[in-house]
Design an enzyme around this catalytic site. Structure first.
Site, PDB file in Angstrom:
ATOM      1  N   ASN A 102      -7.153  -7.465  -0.334  1.00  0.00           N
ATOM      2  CA  ASN A 102      -5.596  -7.208  -0.449  1.00  0.00           C
ATOM      3  C   ASN A 102      -4.931  -8.220   0.267  1.00  0.00           C
ATOM      4  O   ASN A 102      -4.811  -8.372   1.509  1.00  0.00           O
ATOM      5  CB  ASN A 102      -5.569  -5.797   0.481  1.00  0.00           C
ATOM      6  CG  ASN A 102      -4.278  -5.271   0.258  1.00  0.00           C
ATOM      7  OD1 ASN A 102      -3.117  -6.177   0.067  1.00  0.00           O
ATOM      8  ND2 ASN A 102      -3.774  -4.152   0.598  1.00  0.00           N
ATOM      9  N   LYS A 133      -6.514  -8.405   4.175  1.00  0.00           N
ATOM     10  CA  LYS A 133      -7.385  -7.233   4.417  1.00  0.00           C
ATOM     11  C   LYS A 133      -8.534  -7.279   3.546  1.00  0.00           C
ATOM     12  O   LYS A 133      -8.380  -7.526   2.130  1.00  0.00           O
ATOM     13  CB  LYS A 133      -6.449  -5.928   4.149  1.00  0.00           C
ATOM     14  CG  LYS A 133      -5.479  -5.333   5.387  1.00  0.00           C
ATOM     15  CD  LYS A 133      -5.084  -4.355   5.190  1.00  0.00           C
ATOM     16  CE  LYS A 133      -3.568  -4.211   5.700  1.00  0.00           C
ATOM     17  NZ  LYS A 133      -2.836  -3.046   5.033  1.00  0.00           N
ATOM     18  N   ARG A 176      -6.142  -6.083  -5.087  1.00  0.00           N
ATOM     19  CA  ARG A 176      -4.841  -5.320  -5.031  1.00  0.00           C
ATOM     20  C   ARG A 176      -3.929  -6.456  -5.560  1.00  0.00           C
ATOM     21  O   ARG A 176      -3.755  -7.441  -5.012  1.00  0.00           O
ATOM     22  CB  ARG A 176      -4.506  -4.717  -3.675  1.00  0.00           C
ATOM     23  CG  ARG A 176      -3.137  -4.252  -4.078  1.00  0.00           C
ATOM     24  CD  ARG A 176      -2.426  -3.892  -2.645  1.00  0.00           C
ATOM     25  NE  ARG A 176      -1.029  -3.642  -2.776  1.00  0.00           N
ATOM     26  CZ  ARG A 176      -0.163  -4.320  -2.329  1.00  0.00           C
ATOM     27  NH1 ARG A 176      -0.416  -5.384  -1.229  1.00  0.00           N
ATOM     28  NH2 ARG A 176       1.141  -4.105  -2.554  1.00  0.00           N
ATOM     29  N   HIS A 222       3.115   1.100  -5.175  1.00  0.00           N
ATOM     30  CA  HIS A 222       2.297   1.978  -4.433  1.00  0.00           C
ATOM     31  C   HIS A 222       1.716   2.939  -5.433  1.00  0.00           C
ATOM     32  O   HIS A 222       1.307   4.077  -4.984  1.00  0.00           O
ATOM     33  CB  HIS A 222       3.180   2.892  -3.334  1.00  0.00           C
ATOM     34  CG  HIS A 222       3.716   2.258  -2.259  1.00  0.00           C
ATOM     35  ND1 HIS A 222       4.977   2.496  -1.867  1.00  0.00           N
ATOM     36  CD2 HIS A 222       3.352   1.446  -1.519  1.00  0.00           C
ATOM     37  CE1 HIS A 222       5.251   1.682  -1.032  1.00  0.00           C
ATOM     38  NE2 HIS A 222       4.223   1.042  -0.442  1.00  0.00           N
ATOM     39  N   HIS A 282       5.048   8.169  -0.028  1.00  0.00           N
ATOM     40  CA  HIS A 282       4.332   7.410   0.640  1.00  0.00           C
ATOM     41  C   HIS A 282       5.333   6.762   1.741  1.00  0.00           C
ATOM     42  O   HIS A 282       6.228   5.696   1.314  1.00  0.00           O
ATOM     43  CB  HIS A 282       3.771   6.569  -0.243  1.00  0.00           C
ATOM     44  CG  HIS A 282       3.234   5.180   0.519  1.00  0.00           C
ATOM     45  ND1 HIS A 282       1.605   5.097   0.362  1.00  0.00           N
ATOM     46  CD2 HIS A 282       3.575   4.233   1.425  1.00  0.00           C
ATOM     47  CE1 HIS A 282       1.280   4.099   1.152  1.00  0.00           C
ATOM     48  NE2 HIS A 282       2.407   3.467   1.701  1.00  0.00           N
ATOM     49  N   GLY A 306       5.556   4.474   4.756  1.00  0.00           N
ATOM     50  CA  GLY A 306       4.906   3.547   5.490  1.00  0.00           C
ATOM     51  C   GLY A 306       6.035   2.581   5.948  1.00  0.00           C
ATOM     52  O   GLY A 306       7.101   2.777   5.884  1.00  0.00           O
ATOM     53  N   GLY A 312       6.766  -0.254   3.969  1.00  0.00           N
ATOM     54  CA  GLY A 312       7.225   0.149   2.759  1.00  0.00           C
ATOM     55  C   GLY A 312       7.089   1.595   2.242  1.00  0.00           C
ATOM     56  O   GLY A 312       6.242   2.273   2.618  1.00  0.00           O
ATOM     57  N   ARG A 365      13.286  -3.184   4.879  1.00  0.00           N
ATOM     58  CA  ARG A 365      13.970  -3.053   3.523  1.00  0.00           C
ATOM     59  C   ARG A 365      15.106  -2.087   3.317  1.00  0.00           C
ATOM     60  O   ARG A 365      14.952  -1.035   3.814  1.00  0.00           O
ATOM     61  CB  ARG A 365      12.933  -3.032   2.365  1.00  0.00           C
ATOM     62  CG  ARG A 365      12.290  -4.399   2.017  1.00  0.00           C
ATOM     63  CD  ARG A 365      10.868  -3.902   1.006  1.00  0.00           C
ATOM     64  NE  ARG A 365       9.678  -3.984   1.622  1.00  0.00           N
ATOM     65  CZ  ARG A 365       8.526  -3.507   1.065  1.00  0.00           C
ATOM     66  NH1 ARG A 365       8.536  -3.231  -0.155  1.00  0.00           N
ATOM     67  NH2 ARG A 365       7.550  -3.452   1.690  1.00  0.00           N
ATOM     68  N   ARG A 405       7.737   4.624  15.965  1.00  0.00           N
ATOM     69  CA  ARG A 405       7.576   5.559  17.363  1.00  0.00           C
ATOM     70  C   ARG A 405       8.524   5.096  18.318  1.00  0.00           C
ATOM     71  O   ARG A 405       8.969   5.980  18.945  1.00  0.00           O
ATOM     72  CB  ARG A 405       6.060   4.934  17.732  1.00  0.00           C
ATOM     73  CG  ARG A 405       4.966   5.542  17.039  1.00  0.00           C
ATOM     74  CD  ARG A 405       3.741   4.884  17.243  1.00  0.00           C
ATOM     75  NE  ARG A 405       3.854   3.653  16.276  1.00  0.00           N
ATOM     76  CZ  ARG A 405       2.587   3.094  15.823  1.00  0.00           C
ATOM     77  NH1 ARG A 405       1.464   3.558  16.345  1.00  0.00           N
ATOM     78  NH2 ARG A 405       2.787   1.930  15.442  1.00  0.00           N
ATOM     79  N   GLY A 461       1.927   5.618   7.196  1.00  0.00           N
ATOM     80  CA  GLY A 461       1.954   5.928   8.588  1.00  0.00           C
ATOM     81  C   GLY A 461       2.851   6.595   9.045  1.00  0.00           C
ATOM     82  O   GLY A 461       2.753   7.451  10.105  1.00  0.00           O
ATOM     83  N   GLY A 486       4.311   9.378   7.219  1.00  0.00           N
ATOM     84  CA  GLY A 486       4.111  10.444   6.606  1.00  0.00           C
ATOM     85  C   GLY A 486       3.083  11.016   7.207  1.00  0.00           C
ATOM     86  O   GLY A 486       2.921  12.342   7.301  1.00  0.00           O
ATOM     87  N   GLU A 487       2.029  10.522   7.722  1.00  0.00           N
ATOM     88  CA  GLU A 487       0.778  11.059   8.196  1.00  0.00           C
ATOM     89  C   GLU A 487       1.135  11.430   9.644  1.00  0.00           C
ATOM     90  O   GLU A 487       0.666  12.595  10.150  1.00  0.00           O
ATOM     91  CB  GLU A 487      -0.168   9.901   8.260  1.00  0.00           C
ATOM     92  CG  GLU A 487      -0.809   9.668   6.895  1.00  0.00           C
ATOM     93  CD  GLU A 487      -1.457   8.386   6.859  1.00  0.00           C
ATOM     94  OE1 GLU A 487      -2.264   8.080   7.651  1.00  0.00           O
ATOM     95  OE2 GLU A 487      -1.625   7.767   5.617  1.00  0.00           O
ATOM     96  N   GLU A 493      -5.864   3.367   0.277  1.00  0.00           N
ATOM     97  CA  GLU A 493      -5.673   2.467  -0.793  1.00  0.00           C
ATOM     98  C   GLU A 493      -7.040   1.504  -1.162  1.00  0.00           C
ATOM     99  O   GLU A 493      -7.222   1.267  -2.226  1.00  0.00           O
ATOM    100  CB  GLU A 493      -4.527   1.635  -0.663  1.00  0.00           C
ATOM    101  CG  GLU A 493      -3.195   2.263  -0.956  1.00  0.00           C
ATOM    102  CD  GLU A 493      -1.889   1.553  -0.322  1.00  0.00           C
ATOM    103  OE1 GLU A 493      -1.855   1.440   0.673  1.00  0.00           O
ATOM    104  OE2 GLU A 493      -1.095   1.484  -1.265  1.00  0.00           O
TER     105      GLU A 493
HETATM  106  P1  AMP Z   1       1.887   1.851   7.255  1.00  0.00           P
HETATM  107  O1  AMP Z   1       2.698   0.696   6.731  1.00  0.00           O
HETATM  108  O2  AMP Z   1       1.499   2.964   6.446  1.00  0.00           O
HETATM  109  O3  AMP Z   1       0.800   1.278   8.280  1.00  0.00           O
HETATM  110  O4  AMP Z   1       3.043   2.647   8.117  1.00  0.00           O
HETATM  111  C1  AMP Z   1       3.620   1.834   9.238  1.00  0.00           C
HETATM  112  C2  AMP Z   1       4.643   2.707   9.966  1.00  0.00           C
HETATM  113  O5  AMP Z   1       4.040   3.869  10.441  1.00  0.00           O
HETATM  114  C3  AMP Z   1       5.432   2.165  10.974  1.00  0.00           C
HETATM  115  O6  AMP Z   1       6.790   2.330  10.934  1.00  0.00           O
HETATM  116  C4  AMP Z   1       5.002   2.921  12.364  1.00  0.00           C
HETATM  117  O7  AMP Z   1       5.903   2.978  13.152  1.00  0.00           O
HETATM  118  C5  AMP Z   1       4.777   4.211  11.652  1.00  0.00           C
HETATM  119  N1  AMP Z   1       3.712   5.091  12.579  1.00  0.00           N
HETATM  120  C6  AMP Z   1       2.608   4.895  12.796  1.00  0.00           C
HETATM  121  N2  AMP Z   1       2.175   5.920  13.783  1.00  0.00           N
HETATM  122  C7  AMP Z   1       3.257   6.802  14.136  1.00  0.00           C
HETATM  123  C8  AMP Z   1       3.571   7.618  14.913  1.00  0.00           C
HETATM  124  N3  AMP Z   1       2.587   8.525  15.486  1.00  0.00           N
HETATM  125  N4  AMP Z   1       4.931   8.451  14.867  1.00  0.00           N
HETATM  126  C9  AMP Z   1       5.750   7.721  14.154  1.00  0.00           C
HETATM  127  N5  AMP Z   1       5.707   6.689  13.409  1.00  0.00           N
HETATM  128  C10 AMP Z   1       4.114   6.209  13.240  1.00  0.00           C
END
Ligand code: AMP
Length: 387
Positions: free
Chosen positions: A16, A23, A71, A159, A187, A189, A191, A220, A264, A310, A312-313, A367
């Site tokens: 990726n 990655k 990817r 995505h 999704h 994250g 993005g 963005r 966070r 990140g 959403g999870e 992914e």
């Molecule tokens: P990703 O691009 O999927 O890795 O997601 C990154 C985003 O997930 C960033 O904005 C992080 O701040 C957010 N994130 C990761 N862990 C947490 C958490 N425990 N609480 C809130 N946001 C999180």
């Protein structure tokens, strides 16, 4: 290297290549295990990064790579599925590069370099856009002159690998098939995009011709009035490059909060009363909720609302804010379950109360794993799978 079950192993390398990092993962497709994972940050050159990956793989004993999956951000209208890489395919990806000037060039450099390092290994391109090629014209078309549309101005969506994984995982968890379900996949994250998946196919998604449209993202802007561009240029004297740079890299959560793009930090500051952080969260959640409502309307209903990425999870607060107000759709959200879930081993917890018409499900996106699966599938289809 033998796989744990004694079956002949089938190591698949996934690459990726992004602008700031590359990655890589190696999955054994025979035993479905992750064998190796690495990330080379802030690469000076993609070529150098791939060289380093090859060296690290060699040192770790992974000298028997059987397939490589890449990817690829933008496959334009041409690619409705992943495809085996050859010279002709590279040429087509190059033709689509003006549509993804920030994303496709490092990927093309990565492909060229891996083809040099592993000349005899089959390589597959897995496109972020392919899953959305099922969008009907009403969802994919911009209302601009025909001559512009003929030049490729349309909505493509991104995505796709993540949304497809969510669709398959949700259906598996519910012991059914995607054709039985209408899923809204969020999704969220750095993005972020929402996708309406009706009976196994993407029928709309929030990103468009580029990965700038739709939701508020880390840096963005997501949706803005296109009239802004002319105003910024004419009245304020910005160049196209400046506008693009700001909308991609200096907008979104970072611009609204003034705290950077990490949710966070923003949530922590918001809880302590920081008004900018609170506004950032409100705009973010409202935009997502608006898209969910729109996609429920687009599909005439919704069976599953799924969260991944990140935010959403991991952010129970954000999931709660987004779902707040969706009761009219038949969503009965269980706040206690929402606070308590732990995502382990790719489980898919559900957050609705008994009797809720809509299920709310959370899953870690995979992914890299999905790209390995797609690579294996294409190799099999092309009859070059010896695994
Ligand atoms: P990703 O691009 O999927 O890795 O997601 C990154 C985003 O997930 C960033 O904005 C992080 O701040 C957010 N994130 C990761 N862990 C947490 C958490 N425990 N609480 C809130 N946001 C999180």
């Amino acid at each position: 290297m033998p796989s744990p079950r004694g079956v002949k192993s089938h190591p698949c390398l996934v690459i990726n290549a992004g602008s700031s990092s590359v990655k890589c993962s190696v999955f054994d497709l025979a035993s479905d295990t992750l064998l190796f994972k690495d990330e080379i940050e802030r690469v000076d050159s993609i070529e150098g990064a791939i060289g380093l990956i090859a060296e690290r793989l060699y040192q770790a004993g992974h000298t028997d790579i059987k397939a490589i999956g890449h990817r690829v951000a933008h496959g334009g209208e041409y690619f409705r599925d992943a495809a085996l890489i050859d010279d002709a395919l590279v040429k087509i990806i190059e033709e689509y590069t003006p549509l993804a000037p920030l994303h496709n060039p490092p990927i093309l450099a990565g492909i060229a370099m891996t083809r040099q390092h592993w000349p005899d290994v089959p390589q597959v391109a897995v496109f972020d856009t392919a899953f959305h090629q099922t969008m009907p014209p009403c969802a994919a078309t911009y209302a601009v002159p025909e001559a512009w549309r003929e030049m490729g101005l349309r909505r493509y969506g991104f995505h796709g690998t993540s949304h497809k994984y969510v669709m398959l995982r949700v259906a598996q968890e519910l012991n059914t098939t995607p054709v039985q379900l209408r899923i809204i996949s969020c999704h969220l994250g750095n993005g972020a995009s929402v996708c309406a998946i009706e009976r196994g196919v993407s029928v709309d998604t929030s990103m468009g011709m580029t990965a700038l449209e739709g939701l508020v993202m880390g840096t963005r802007s997501g949706d803005v009035d296109p009239g802004i561009f002319a105003y910024l240029k004419r009245a304020l004297g910005f160049s196209v490059e400046q506008i693009e740079d700001v909308l991609y890299k200096k907008s979104g959560l970072a611009a609204l909060s003034g705290l950077g793009n990490d949710m966070r930090d923003i949530e922590k500051q918001a809880a302590e009363g920081n008004a900018k952080a609170q506004l950032a969260i409100e705009v973010y959640a409202y935009r997502a909720r608006k898209y969910i409502g729109a996609y429920a309307a687009a599909m005439g209903g919704c069976d599953v609302l799924a969260f991944t990425g990140g935010i959403g999870e991991n952010s129970a607060t954000m999931r709660s804010r987004i779902c707040d107000g969706l009761e009219f759709m038949g969503l009965d959200f269980d706040e206690e379950k929402n606070r308590q879930i732990k995502l382990e081993e790719f489980e898919v917890p559900q957050l609705q109360r008994p009797g809720s018409r809509i299920r709310v499900m959370v899953t870690q996106t995979r992914e890299q794993w999905m790209i390995a699966q797609e690579t294996g599938r294409i190799c099999k289809r092309e009859g070059i799978d010896d695994g």
